[in-house]
Structures are given as structure tokens and as C-alpha cells.
Design a protein around this motif. Structure first.
Motif, PDB file in Angstrom:
ATOM      1  N   PHE A  79      74.764 -52.326  29.834  1.00 51.34           N
ATOM      2  CA  PHE A  79      75.057 -53.363  28.840  1.00 51.34           C
ATOM      3  C   PHE A  79      76.479 -53.898  29.010  1.00 51.34           C
ATOM      4  O   PHE A  79      76.720 -55.108  28.945  1.00 51.34           O
ATOM      5  CB  PHE A  79      74.848 -52.787  27.437  1.00 51.34           C
ATOM      6  N   ASP A  80      77.431 -52.988  29.276  1.00 49.74           N
ATOM      7  CA  ASP A  80      78.818 -53.426  29.476  1.00 49.74           C
ATOM      8  C   ASP A  80      78.923 -54.329  30.701  1.00 49.74           C
ATOM      9  O   ASP A  80      79.618 -55.346  30.677  1.00 49.74           O
ATOM     10  CB  ASP A  80      79.742 -52.213  29.682  1.00 49.74           C
ATOM     11  N   GLY A  81      78.237 -53.939  31.769  1.00 52.27           N
ATOM     12  CA  GLY A  81      78.282 -54.740  32.996  1.00 52.27           C
ATOM     13  C   GLY A  81      77.724 -56.136  32.761  1.00 52.27           C
ATOM     14  O   GLY A  81      78.277 -57.138  33.229  1.00 52.27           O
ATOM     15  N   PHE A  82      76.655 -56.181  32.020  1.00 52.87           N
ATOM     16  CA  PHE A  82      76.025 -57.455  31.665  1.00 52.87           C
ATOM     17  C   PHE A  82      76.993 -58.338  30.868  1.00 52.87           C
ATOM     18  O   PHE A  82      77.231 -59.503  31.198  1.00 52.87           O
ATOM     19  CB  PHE A  82      74.754 -57.134  30.866  1.00 52.87           C
ATOM     20  N   ARG A  83      77.589 -57.743  29.840  1.00 47.58           N
ATOM     21  CA  ARG A  83      78.494 -58.520  28.984  1.00 47.58           C
ATOM     22  C   ARG A  83      79.724 -58.993  29.754  1.00 47.58           C
ATOM     23  O   ARG A  83      80.197 -60.121  29.577  1.00 47.58           O
ATOM     24  CB  ARG A  83      78.916 -57.674  27.781  1.00 47.58           C
ATOM     25  N   HIS A  84      80.215 -58.108  30.623  1.00 49.71           N
ATOM     26  CA  HIS A  84      81.382 -58.472  31.434  1.00 49.71           C
ATOM     27  C   HIS A  84      81.080 -59.736  32.258  1.00 49.71           C
ATOM     28  O   HIS A  84      81.880 -60.666  32.319  1.00 49.71           O
ATOM     29  CB  HIS A  84      81.730 -57.302  32.352  1.00 49.71           C
ATOM     30  N   LEU A  85      79.908 -59.756  32.869  1.00 47.56           N
ATOM     31  CA  LEU A  85      79.556 -60.917  33.698  1.00 47.56           C
ATOM     32  C   LEU A  85      79.368 -62.183  32.858  1.00 47.56           C
ATOM     33  O   LEU A  85      79.763 -63.277  33.274  1.00 47.56           O
ATOM     34  CB  LEU A  85      78.276 -60.635  34.481  1.00 47.56           C
ATOM     35  N   LEU A  86      78.760 -62.042  31.683  1.00 44.16           N
ATOM     36  CA  LEU A  86      78.631 -63.219  30.803  1.00 44.16           C
ATOM     37  C   LEU A  86      80.007 -63.818  30.545  1.00 44.16           C
ATOM     38  O   LEU A  86      80.196 -65.038  30.564  1.00 44.16           O
ATOM     39  CB  LEU A  86      77.978 -62.840  29.465  1.00 44.16           C
ATOM     40  N   GLU A  87      80.983 -62.916  30.319  1.00 42.23           N
ATOM     41  CA  GLU A  87      82.337 -63.403  30.050  1.00 42.23           C
ATOM     42  C   GLU A  87      82.913 -64.087  31.288  1.00 42.23           C
ATOM     43  O   GLU A  87      83.542 -65.143  31.198  1.00 42.23           O
ATOM     44  CB  GLU A  87      83.217 -62.258  29.539  1.00 42.23           C
ATOM     45  N   ARG A  88      82.673 -63.490  32.457  1.00 38.11           N
ATOM     46  CA  ARG A  88      83.158 -64.115  33.707  1.00 38.11           C
ATOM     47  C   ARG A  88      82.552 -65.501  33.903  1.00 38.11           C
ATOM     48  O   ARG A  88      83.183 -66.399  34.441  1.00 38.11           O
ATOM     49  CB  ARG A  88      82.808 -63.237  34.916  1.00 38.11           C
ATOM     50  N   PHE A  89      81.302 -65.653  33.489  1.00 35.57           N
ATOM     51  CA  PHE A  89      80.636 -66.953  33.637  1.00 35.57           C
ATOM     52  C   PHE A  89      81.041 -67.937  32.545  1.00 35.57           C
ATOM     53  O   PHE A  89      80.607 -69.082  32.548  1.00 35.57           O
ATOM     54  CB  PHE A  89      79.100 -66.790  33.555  1.00 35.57           C
ATOM     55  N   GLY A  90      81.822 -67.462  31.578  1.00 39.94           N
ATOM     56  CA  GLY A  90      82.212 -68.333  30.473  1.00 39.94           C
ATOM     57  C   GLY A  90      81.084 -68.621  29.501  1.00 39.94           C
ATOM     58  O   GLY A  90      81.067 -69.666  28.850  1.00 39.94           O
ATOM     59  N   LEU A  91      80.126 -67.700  29.380  1.00 38.33           N
ATOM     60  CA  LEU A  91      79.018 -67.901  28.438  1.00 38.33           C
ATOM     61  C   LEU A  91      79.348 -67.216  27.108  1.00 38.33           C
ATOM     62  O   LEU A  91      79.591 -66.016  27.067  1.00 38.33           O
ATOM     63  CB  LEU A  91      77.722 -67.303  28.993  1.00 38.33           C
TER      64      LEU A  91
END
Ligand code: ATP
Ligand code: MG
Length: 416
Positions: free
Chosen positions: A226-238
Motif C-alpha cells: 500500500f505504501d509503495g502504491f501511494r508513493h507512486l501516486l504522489e510521484r505521478f502527481g495524482l
């Protein structure tokens, strides 16, 4: 069940074009599977205790006694097709589909018994990277459609065993408050208490205020996913919010779940929903393969496009007015030669005769930009008359052999 009428078809087409373009740019391939499957496929995949299987499927007995159902969702059939056709050998596999689904729900705004979904599924990719990529793909689709920002809610459901421990505690918590539960929730208490979490009844939400949270039951691996998922959402600016009460109606989900929601459509505001279903391929008789997918509700998105996007129907370029002895036949021949010479041209030839006045009325109603008039005089002189219908410009005569060049030029200039 509704008819989709020609007047709204441009919205459906615009949606389908945007999806096809976007999904293919992420490497997704389309799959088409039957709308009818054996009932047991859905019962096993979706879960016996879900609303969909318990009371929403259209099921009938085939002549040989088989029980068949109209598909209530797309994923189960896609998984069956993937297994039956050995497609997992090419995993990771990215697939998308589109088509009608059937659920015998209470009809209301945003809820019909035949509706249409566009969905995507990825098989054979276990990491949170693909979860985030799917959401980026959705977001790109919304942008391409010109929609105002949608709200993204995410949650994690952990693994089946983590959820089982939680389910028992949640059931105990709710059983102790059984008197405060509404009828739906009491019915779900024994067989599917997690579903009570996303009850739309505000009274249920207050009963749930102090209920245990699933996140407290998750082990390190689930939390890392879940953390990895959220981290990537943030990287994508979502932008997103974590909604710890978000569960999905179907049993097969695990780990990441998400919904895209709008406030512009009233109570049925979820336009796209999905999540990870790592156990599903195995439930269906395959080896364990991770999977994740989502489905968009086309009706709700079309409604949102109507409210928010500037998607116009494409009226004809030309209406061909044909009046006089022997003109109709020559006119239809002319129409065919124009279609051959200018493949992008949208041309309505008048059918069924009529006076100039009647035909110009039809031309106007068609929305065409130009009327092309062929009468007996024009025919004799080898000319046509061109009359703009949407602007205040005069009409002009043109020799027939100049017509294709003139139209080509007109199409280029107006980028129609
Ligand atoms: P809900 O909580 O709204 O009942 P669901 O969990 O049943 O949703 P899914 O099975 O995840 O919905 O379907 C994905 C999307 O398909 C929904 O978000 C919605 O946009 C659309 N959808 C589902 N059921 C219907 C229906 N009966 N009529 C129109 N659209 C629907
Ligand atoms: Mg539903």
C-alpha cells in the motif's frame, strides 16, 4: 434497460475513442468475451454472498438443464477466457474490454438493469507499480475527455487471511449493536459483514464510527504494498484520499481498491471502480496469478461528459438538394463520386424527392454546413450551386469538374 439513441451517440463514441487511444498507448489489447456464461462462473468468482450473485443476476435454464447467466460484470469472463486460451503464457498481460452488463437492481438515476462498462485487467504483475499505472491511465482518460477533476479514493483490503481475522472482529462488534442495524446490514452481518462498511445509510455510518479498522490487521507485506502504491501516486502527481471504509461489492478483491467519484451526478457518483484480485485466477482453476483491474460505468461517464465536456456531434458537411426531372439519379451518382474522391466527407443526399422548400428544410435540420444544389438548370449547364447554411454568405455557381477541388480546399481551410 435503455435504448441509446442517435442524439447521444457522439458522446459514447468520444468516450470509446478516448479510451481506445489512451489504453492502447499503455500497451493494453482489447478482448471480447460472451455476454452469457455458466452461472457457476459468476457464483464462484464474485462470491455467493454478494448482492450481485444473491439477487441481481439474470439467470435461466438452458434446454439441456445448464444454468446460464447474463454477465453482471466483465472480470470473471475475461479470467475464464484467459485461462481457456492459455493467454497467461504471455504475462504480464494487459487487456481491456467494453460492453453491456446486466444486474436486476432497483432502477434509479445512475442505475439501470442493462448498463455498459469499459474495463481493464492486468495479469501477472504483483507489484504496486501496476496499481499506480492503472490509476494514471484512468486519470489520463478523464483529461482526454475534458472532465473536471474526479475524486480518487483508495484503500487496501490486505490478504484474504488478514481480512478473515478482521471480518470476525467486525462481526462481533456489529452483532453487539444488532438492534441499531438496518435490514440490509442485518442480512449481511453473518455472511458478508465487510459490505456493511460501505452502506450508504447515514445511520449505519454512525454505528460504524468506533468499529475496528482493517488497517490494524494488516501485516508488513500488505502495508508495504500500500505504501509503495501511494508513493507512486504522489510521484505521478495524482491527488487521492485514503478511505478506510472503502470495500468493494465483489468478494475477489485483495490489497489495493479504489474508486473515482464525482459530486456532479447525485447519489450514484462512482464512475470507475476496481482493485487487485490476486486470488481470482486460482479460484477459477488456474495457478495463482496476481491480477488487478477496474471498470468504468459508461452511462455515468456519458452523463458527466454531457455536463462538463465540450463534445459536439459531427453534423454533415454537405446536404445534397436534388430537384427536377432526372436530377435525383445524376445527383446520387455525383454523391458517390464525391465520396470516392473525398473519403472524409460527410454527405447527406436528399432522399424521397420534395420541393426546394422542403429539401432546404431538411438540409437545415440535418445541421449541414453547406447545401449543394442540383436542379434542372444546373444539370443542363454542368454546374452546381453551393449555398452556405450556417453563415451569411452568398451562394455561388461552380462547374462540376471544379467541385472536388473546391470542396477539398473548403475542408482543409475549415479543418472540418
Ligand atoms: P455501486 O456501489 O454503485 O453499486 P458496484 O460496486 O456495484 O457499485 P462495480 O461492480 O464496481 O459497481 O461497477 C463499476 C462501475 O460500473 C460503477 O462504478 C458504476 O459506474 C457502473 N455501474 C455498476 N452498476 C451499475 C448499474 N446498475 N447501472 C449503471 N452503472 C452501473
Ligand atoms: Mg452495485
Amino acid at each position: 434497460m435503455h435504448d441509446v439513441l442517435p442524439a447521444e451517440m457522439h458522446l459514447w463514441h468520444a468516450l470509446e475513442r478516448a479510451v481506445r487511444g489512451t489504453f492502447e498507448s499503455y500497451g493494453f489489447e482489447e478482448i471480447r468475451v460472451p455476454v452469457l456464461e455458466k452461472t457457476e462462473l459468476f457464483a464462484r468468482a464474485i462470491g455467493d454472498a454478494t448482492d450481485v450473485v444473491e439477487k441481481e443476476m439474470y439467470t435461466f435454464e438452458d434446454r439441456n438443464g445448464d444454468l446460464l447467466s447474463l454477465r453482471p460484470e466483465g472480470t470473471a469472463g475475461v479470467v475464464r477466457a484467459v485461462l481457456q486460451n492459455g493467454l497467461l503464457y504471455g504475462a504480464p498481460l494487459r487487456l481491456w474490454y467494453m460492453g453491456p452488463m446486466f444486474r436486476r437492481e432497483r432502477p434509479q438515476k445512475g442505475r439501470t438493469r442493462q448498463f455498459h462498462q469499459i474495463g481493464a485487467e492486468v495479469f501477472g504483475a504483483a507489484g504496486p507499480d501496476v496499481d499506480a499505472e492503472l490509476l494514471a491511465m484512468c486519470h489520463r482518460t478523464w483529461q482526454r475527455l475534458g472532465l473536471k477533476p474526479l475524486r480518487l479514493e483508495v484503500n487496501t483490503l490486505g490478504t484474504a487471511s488478514e481480512r478473515a481475522a478482521y471480518r470476525d472482529d467486525l462481526r462481533d462488534f456489529l452483532a453487539a449493536r444488532e438492534g441499531e442495524l438496518d435490514e440490509d446490514s442485518r442480512r449481511r452481518l453473518e455472511r458478508n459483514p465487510l459490505r456493511i462498511l460501505d452502506s450508504k445509510n447515514p445511520d449505519m455510518q454512525s454505528v460504524l464510527r468506533d468499529a475496528p479498522l482493517l488497517s490494524a490487521y494488516l501485516g508488513p507485506e500488505s502495508l508495504a504494498h500500500f505504501d509503495g502504491f501511494r508513493h507512486l501516486l504522489e510521484r505521478f502527481g495524482l491527488d487521492y484520499t485514503v478511505n478506510p471504509r472503502l470495500v468493494r461489492g465483489l468478494d475477489y478483491y485483495s490489497h489495493t481498491v479504489f474508486e473515482w467519484i464525482t459530486d456532479a451526478l447525485g447519489a450514484q457518483g462512482t464512475v470507475c471502480a476496481g482493485g487487485r484480485y490476486d486470488g481470482l485466477v486460482e479460484i477459477q482453476g488456474g495457478r495463482p496469478w496476481p491480477g488487478i483491474g477496474f471498470a468504468m460505468g459508461q452511462e455515468r461517464l456519458v452523463e458527466l461528459m454531457r455536463l462538463q465536456a465540450q463534445t459536439a456531434a459531427e453534423p454533415p458537411h454537405l446536404y445534397l438538394v436534388l430537384v427536377g426531372e432526372g436530377v435525383a439519379e445524376r445527383g446520387l451518382e455525383l454523391a458517390e463520386s464525391l465520396r470516392s474522391a473525398l473519403p472524409g466527407l460527410r454527405l447527406h443526399a436528399n432522399l424521397g424527392g420534395g420541393s426546394f422548400k422542403v429539401q432546404f428544410k431538411r438540409a437545415d435540420r440535418s445541421g449541414a454546413a453547406l447545401a449543394l444544389v442540383l436542379g434542372e438548370d444546373e444539370l443542363r449547364r454542368g454546374e452546381v450551386t453551393i449555398k452556405p447554411l450556417r453563415e451569411d454568405a452568398g451562394q455561388q455557381q461552380l462547374a462540376l469538374e471544379e467541385l472536388v477541388g473546391w470542396l477539398q480546399n473548403w475542408l482543409n481551410n475549415s479543418r472540418r
